[in-house]
Design a protein around this motif. Structure first.
Motif, mmCIF file in Angstrom:
data_model
loop_
_atom_site.group_PDB
_atom_site.id
_atom_site.type_symbol
_atom_site.label_atom_id
_atom_site.label_comp_id
_atom_site.label_asym_id
_atom_site.label_seq_id
_atom_site.Cartn_x
_atom_site.Cartn_y
_atom_site.Cartn_z
ATOM 1 N N SER A 102 -4.873 10.140 -3.855
ATOM 2 C CA SER A 102 -5.314 8.761 -4.053
ATOM 3 C C SER A 102 -4.614 7.797 -3.104
ATOM 4 O O SER A 102 -3.569 8.114 -2.529
ATOM 5 C CB SER A 102 -5.035 8.313 -5.502
ATOM 6 O OG SER A 102 -5.626 9.183 -6.435
ATOM 7 N N VAL A 103 -5.207 6.598 -2.986
ATOM 8 C CA VAL A 103 -4.612 5.485 -2.251
ATOM 9 C C VAL A 103 -4.369 4.360 -3.248
ATOM 10 O O VAL A 103 -5.193 4.111 -4.139
ATOM 11 C CB VAL A 103 -5.537 5.000 -1.119
ATOM 12 C CG1 VAL A 103 -4.885 3.852 -0.354
ATOM 13 C CG2 VAL A 103 -5.879 6.152 -0.178
ATOM 14 N N TYR B 81 0.156 5.911 -0.767
ATOM 15 C CA TYR B 81 -0.845 6.963 -0.976
ATOM 16 C C TYR B 81 -0.147 8.272 -1.337
ATOM 17 O O TYR B 81 1.038 8.471 -1.050
ATOM 18 C CB TYR B 81 -1.719 7.155 0.260
ATOM 19 C CG TYR B 81 -0.959 7.603 1.485
ATOM 20 C CD1 TYR B 81 -0.867 8.953 1.811
ATOM 21 C CD2 TYR B 81 -0.313 6.687 2.313
ATOM 22 C CE1 TYR B 81 -0.155 9.383 2.928
ATOM 23 C CE2 TYR B 81 0.393 7.091 3.433
ATOM 24 C CZ TYR B 81 0.469 8.440 3.732
ATOM 25 O OH TYR B 81 1.186 8.862 4.828
ATOM 26 N N ASP B 82 -0.889 9.172 -1.953
ATOM 27 C CA ASP B 82 -0.418 10.535 -2.178
ATOM 28 C C ASP B 82 -1.521 11.501 -1.764
ATOM 29 O O ASP B 82 -2.478 11.106 -1.088
ATOM 30 C CB ASP B 82 0.053 10.737 -3.629
ATOM 31 C CG ASP B 82 -1.054 10.547 -4.656
ATOM 32 O OD1 ASP B 82 -2.249 10.661 -4.306
ATOM 33 O OD2 ASP B 82 -0.738 10.270 -5.828
ATOM 34 N N ILE C 207 -5.352 1.908 -8.064
ATOM 35 C CA ILE C 207 -6.001 2.879 -7.181
ATOM 36 C C ILE C 207 -7.173 2.211 -6.465
ATOM 37 O O ILE C 207 -7.947 1.465 -7.070
ATOM 38 C CB ILE C 207 -6.505 4.082 -7.995
ATOM 39 C CG1 ILE C 207 -5.328 4.893 -8.539
ATOM 40 C CG2 ILE C 207 -7.405 4.974 -7.146
ATOM 41 C CD1 ILE C 207 -5.737 6.081 -9.392
ATOM 42 N N ASP D 109 -11.817 4.046 4.564
ATOM 43 C CA ASP D 109 -11.873 5.487 4.786
ATOM 44 C C ASP D 109 -13.171 5.757 5.555
ATOM 45 O O ASP D 109 -13.747 4.840 6.143
ATOM 46 C CB ASP D 109 -11.747 6.286 3.484
ATOM 47 C CG ASP D 109 -12.895 6.071 2.514
ATOM 48 O OD1 ASP D 109 -13.922 5.461 2.896
ATOM 49 O OD2 ASP D 109 -12.787 6.516 1.357
ATOM 50 N N TRP E 11 -8.209 7.533 5.047
ATOM 51 C CA TRP E 11 -7.960 6.097 4.798
ATOM 52 C C TRP E 11 -6.927 5.551 5.770
ATOM 53 O O TRP E 11 -5.983 6.241 6.157
ATOM 54 C CB TRP E 11 -7.463 5.918 3.375
ATOM 55 C CG TRP E 11 -7.082 4.496 3.057
ATOM 56 C CD1 TRP E 11 -7.910 3.507 2.623
ATOM 57 C CD2 TRP E 11 -5.781 3.925 3.145
ATOM 58 N NE1 TRP E 11 -7.211 2.338 2.441
ATOM 59 C CE2 TRP E 11 -5.898 2.566 2.757
ATOM 60 C CE3 TRP E 11 -4.535 4.409 3.508
ATOM 61 C CZ2 TRP E 11 -4.804 1.702 2.724
ATOM 62 C CZ3 TRP E 11 -3.442 3.551 3.483
ATOM 63 C CH2 TRP E 11 -3.576 2.212 3.098
ATOM 64 N N PHE F 193 0.806 -1.213 0.000
ATOM 65 C CA PHE F 193 0.000 0.000 0.000
ATOM 66 C C PHE F 193 0.846 1.273 0.000
ATOM 67 O O PHE F 193 1.918 1.325 0.619
ATOM 68 C CB PHE F 193 -0.923 0.028 1.221
ATOM 69 C CG PHE F 193 -2.021 -0.996 1.181
ATOM 70 C CD1 PHE F 193 -3.183 -0.749 0.471
ATOM 71 C CD2 PHE F 193 -1.883 -2.207 1.839
ATOM 72 C CE1 PHE F 193 -4.201 -1.695 0.417
ATOM 73 C CE2 PHE F 193 -2.888 -3.156 1.803
ATOM 74 C CZ PHE F 193 -4.058 -2.901 1.088
ATOM 75 N N PRO G 85 -7.561 9.692 0.811
ATOM 76 C CA PRO G 85 -6.294 9.491 1.517
ATOM 77 C C PRO G 85 -6.216 10.214 2.859
ATOM 78 O O PRO G 85 -5.395 9.853 3.706
ATOM 79 C CB PRO G 85 -5.249 10.030 0.528
ATOM 80 C CG PRO G 85 -6.007 10.978 -0.341
ATOM 81 C CD PRO G 85 -7.384 10.405 -0.456
ATOM 82 N N ASN H 72 -7.231 -3.983 -3.341
ATOM 83 C CA ASN H 72 -7.660 -2.782 -4.070
ATOM 84 C C ASN H 72 -9.139 -2.827 -4.448
ATOM 85 O O ASN H 72 -9.616 -1.989 -5.212
ATOM 86 C CB ASN H 72 -6.825 -2.604 -5.341
ATOM 87 C CG ASN H 72 -7.031 -3.731 -6.339
ATOM 88 O OD1 ASN H 72 -7.088 -4.890 -5.944
ATOM 89 N ND2 ASN H 72 -7.129 -3.420 -7.621
#
Length: 274
Positions: free
Chosen positions: A173-174, A169-170, A180, A201, A189, A167, A186, A209
């Motif tokens: 997105s995760v 994230y940015d 994704i 989340d 989450w 896993f 994110p 995913n």
């Protein structure tokens, strides 16, 4: 990262026993590394090695690698002034100047048990190269597959890995691997338990995913069954359903599967005690 000399004999049960020498030649497992210089040869975790003339991934010489700037970044990635590699080979898209690793680059495959007729004589933990890296242009993911993956839509400047092999994230997105998590936020989450693949989340539940449609985020919980293995069987429930991995099952199947799992683990524990 400082290298060590090859082992005196091949040992498939030891991470640093895959490169070895008979005093004349250098081997990776049972493959001769042609023209390797024994006096200067050193190995690194993750099946990387080098000598005074060449750099290696397993038994393969890295073509055009610069020995003076070659460095092992972690279990999965290595680079020199011009190139970045995984065990799958050179990453043609990578920018060596800005490339960095996001985690330790390895994933445990769990405990292997050495069995006799009556009990367990020993155990060992094995690892595979798994993990994220990034440069100014892309985020990359490697999962011991034949080819490195570019994580599309990932934002390198804000990307972070959970250092669990799966896993990251940015800011937007995760991700699980290169995929994704659909609609995951994110900012809210989180993974629910270490060594489990359920996450949530504020509104949704995921398994790897995949969105678990119909799962109730407020009441969802992972059912932890103690296990001798690093990655236990995956159980969860909410106010409406019972889950085996990402599949809904009946209460009866759920309880029987857990009971069988507990009995199986107890049997191994008894054997470990002799």
């Amino acid at each position: 990262m400082k290298g060590i000399k090859p082992a005196e004999a091949f040992n498939d049960h030891e991470e640093m026993g895959l490169y070895w020498s008979d005093g004349k030649l250098v081997y990776f497992r049972y493959y001769i590394i042609k023209n390797a210089d024994l006096d200067s040869f050193v190995q690194f975790p993750g099946s990387w090695a080098k000598d005074k003339k060449h750099c290696y991934s397993m038994h393969t010489r890295l073509r055009n690698a610069d020995i003076l700037t070659f460095e092992i970044l972690n279990y999965t990635y290595a680079k020199d002034k011009n190139n970045v590699w995984t065990l799958a080979g050179r990453i043609p898209e990578a920018d060596a100047e800005t490339f960095e690793v996001c985690d330790d680059g390895k994933e445990s495959t769990g405990i292997t048990f050495v069995m006799s007729e009556q009990n367990i004589e020993g155990t060992r933990e094995s690892f595979l190269p798994f993990g994220y890296g990034k440069d100014r242009n892309n985020v990359y993911y490697y999962d011991f597959a034949p080819k490195i993956k570019i994580v599309k839509h990932a934002i390198p400047s804000s990307f972070k890995s959970l250092n669990d092999g799966y896993f990251g994230y940015d800011e937007k997105s995760v991700f699980c691997g290169k995929s994704i998590l659909p609609k995951a936020n994110p900012n809210t989450w989180k993974k629910l338990e270490e060594n489990y693949f359920y996450s949530k989340d504020q509104n949704r539940i995921y398994y790897f995913n995949s969105l678990l449609k119909g799962a109730d985020a407020a009441s969802f919980e992972v059912v932890v069954v103690p296990s001798i293995f690093k990655t236990p069987n995956q159980y969860a429930k909410d106010k409406n359903y019972f889950y085996l991995g990402g599949t809904i099952c009946s209460k009866e199947e759920f309880e029987k599967t857990i009971a069988d799992d507990i009995a199986y683990n107890q049997e191994f524990e008894d054997k470990m005690k002799g």
